[in-house]
Design a protein around this motif. Structure first.
Motif, short mmCIF file in Angstrom:
data_model
loop_
_atom_site.label_atom_id
_atom_site.label_comp_id
_atom_site.label_asym_id
_atom_site.label_seq_id
_atom_site.Cartn_x
_atom_site.Cartn_y
_atom_site.Cartn_z
N HIS A 43 4.05 -0.01 -2.71
CA HIS A 43 3.90 0.84 -1.53
C HIS A 43 2.53 1.51 -1.64
N ASN A 44 1.74 1.39 -0.58
CA ASN A 44 0.41 2.01 -0.55
C ASN A 44 0.48 3.21 0.39
N TYR A 45 0.31 4.39 -0.17
CA TYR A 45 0.35 5.64 0.61
C TYR A 45 -1.03 6.07 1.06
N GLY A 46 -2.05 5.25 0.80
CA GLY A 46 -3.41 5.57 1.20
C GLY A 46 -3.96 4.53 2.15
N ALA A 47 -5.27 4.52 2.27
CA ALA A 47 -5.95 3.53 3.12
C ALA A 47 -6.55 2.47 2.20
N ALA A 48 -7.60 1.81 2.64
CA ALA A 48 -8.24 0.76 1.85
C ALA A 48 -8.61 1.29 0.47
N PHE A 49 -8.33 0.47 -0.54
CA PHE A 49 -8.60 0.82 -1.93
C PHE A 49 -7.89 2.12 -2.34
N SER A 50 -6.80 2.43 -1.65
CA SER A 50 -5.95 3.59 -1.91
C SER A 50 -6.66 4.93 -1.71
N ILE A 51 -7.72 4.96 -0.90
CA ILE A 51 -8.35 6.25 -0.59
C ILE A 51 -7.45 7.02 0.37
N LEU A 52 -7.65 8.30 0.47
CA LEU A 52 -6.89 9.19 1.35
C LEU A 52 -5.39 9.14 1.07
N GLN A 53 -5.02 9.09 -0.21
CA GLN A 53 -3.62 9.06 -0.59
C GLN A 53 -2.85 10.21 0.06
N ASN A 54 -1.68 9.89 0.60
CA ASN A 54 -0.74 10.86 1.18
C ASN A 54 -1.30 11.64 2.38
N ASP A 102 4.07 -0.13 9.63
CA ASP A 102 4.58 0.30 8.31
C ASP A 102 4.45 1.81 8.14
N ARG A 103 3.25 2.29 8.41
CA ARG A 103 2.98 3.71 8.15
C ARG A 103 3.84 4.62 9.02
N ILE A 104 4.01 4.25 10.30
CA ILE A 104 4.85 5.07 11.19
C ILE A 104 6.32 4.95 10.79
N GLY A 105 6.75 3.74 10.46
CA GLY A 105 8.17 3.52 10.12
C GLY A 105 8.57 3.99 8.74
N ASN A 106 7.64 3.87 7.78
CA ASN A 106 8.00 4.15 6.38
C ASN A 106 7.19 5.26 5.73
N GLY A 107 6.04 5.57 6.27
CA GLY A 107 5.15 6.54 5.62
C GLY A 107 4.23 5.89 4.60
N TYR A 108 4.30 4.58 4.46
CA TYR A 108 3.46 3.82 3.52
C TYR A 108 3.31 2.40 4.07
N VAL A 109 2.38 1.66 3.45
CA VAL A 109 2.15 0.27 3.82
C VAL A 109 2.63 -0.61 2.66
N VAL A 110 3.29 -1.70 2.99
CA VAL A 110 3.74 -2.67 1.99
C VAL A 110 2.58 -3.61 1.69
N ASP A 111 2.19 -3.68 0.41
CA ASP A 111 1.15 -4.59 -0.05
C ASP A 111 1.76 -5.53 -1.09
N PHE A 112 1.22 -6.75 -1.20
CA PHE A 112 1.84 -7.70 -2.14
C PHE A 112 0.94 -8.81 -2.65
N PHE A 113 -0.16 -9.15 -1.98
CA PHE A 113 -1.06 -10.17 -2.51
C PHE A 113 -1.89 -9.54 -3.63
N ASP A 114 -1.81 -10.13 -4.80
CA ASP A 114 -2.44 -9.55 -5.99
C ASP A 114 -3.27 -10.62 -6.68
N ILE A 115 -4.60 -10.53 -6.53
CA ILE A 115 -5.48 -11.49 -7.19
C ILE A 115 -6.08 -10.92 -8.48
N ARG A 116 -5.51 -9.83 -8.93
CA ARG A 116 -5.78 -9.23 -10.25
C ARG A 116 -7.15 -8.57 -10.41
N VAL A 117 -8.14 -8.94 -9.66
CA VAL A 117 -9.46 -8.32 -9.80
C VAL A 117 -9.83 -7.53 -8.55
N PHE A 118 -8.84 -7.30 -7.71
CA PHE A 118 -9.05 -6.65 -6.42
C PHE A 118 -7.80 -5.86 -6.10
N PRO A 119 -7.89 -4.78 -5.32
CA PRO A 119 -6.67 -4.05 -4.96
C PRO A 119 -5.67 -4.97 -4.24
#
Length: 156
Positions: A43-54, A102-119
């Motif tokens: 769950h990502n509670y921020g924006a790109a690269f997790s900035i602006l958390q919560n 996602d953000r309106i419905g859950n308060g967070y965004v669902v993220d899942f693609f993980d290439i290990r060297v990038f958020p």
């Protein structure tokens, strides 16, 4: 056509997020290519690269305003603007809508693609990045070419 593209991307984004949530435990990871590409449900509670958390209200209101403005622009200019500009905006707005849902419905965004060297990211994020790439290409390659041809036609 551009509104169909937006709808298809939003549906694809929401379906992939649904299947990740239904099939994985939060914070679990499944390697597709071990050590290179994984599906990692977070769950990502921020924006790109997790900035602006919560900062949920800001992360809803700002994209909502921009998305609305771009949708109005697309509706008004769909027959007069260059197709690449409109396509780039369609990809950007589709990604914005996908993450806004996602953000309106859950308060967070669902993220899942993980290439290990990038958020970790999702389909909506890919859509925004593709749209930005197309917009840059339009601004630095296509638009100057159009302006040059227009100037040449005016001189004749």
């Amino acid at each position: 056509m551009y509104f169909i593209i937006i709808a298809v991307i939003v549906i694809l984004d929401q379906l992939t997020k649904y299947f990740i949530q239904a099939g994985m435990e939060l914070n679990s990871s499944a390697p597709l290519i071990d050590g290179v590409f994984h599906l990692t449900y977070i769950h990502n509670y921020g924006a790109a690269f997790s900035i602006l958390q919560n900062q949920t209200i800001l992360l809803i209101l700002l994209p909502l305003a921009v998305t609305t403005a771009v949708l109005v622009y697309l509706a008004r200019k769909r027959k007069t603007e260059h197709w690449m500009l409109l396509l780039s905006m369609s990809f950007i707005v589709a990604g914005g809508i996908g993450n806004l849902i996602d953000r309106i419905g859950n308060g967070y965004v669902v993220d899942f693609f993980d290439i290990r060297v990038f958020p970790i990211f999702n389909v909506a994020d890919i859509s925004v990045c593709v749209g930005c790439g197309l917009l840059i290409l339009f601004m630095f390659v296509v638009e100057p070419k159009i302006a040059k041809e227009k100037k040449k036609a005016e001189e004749q």
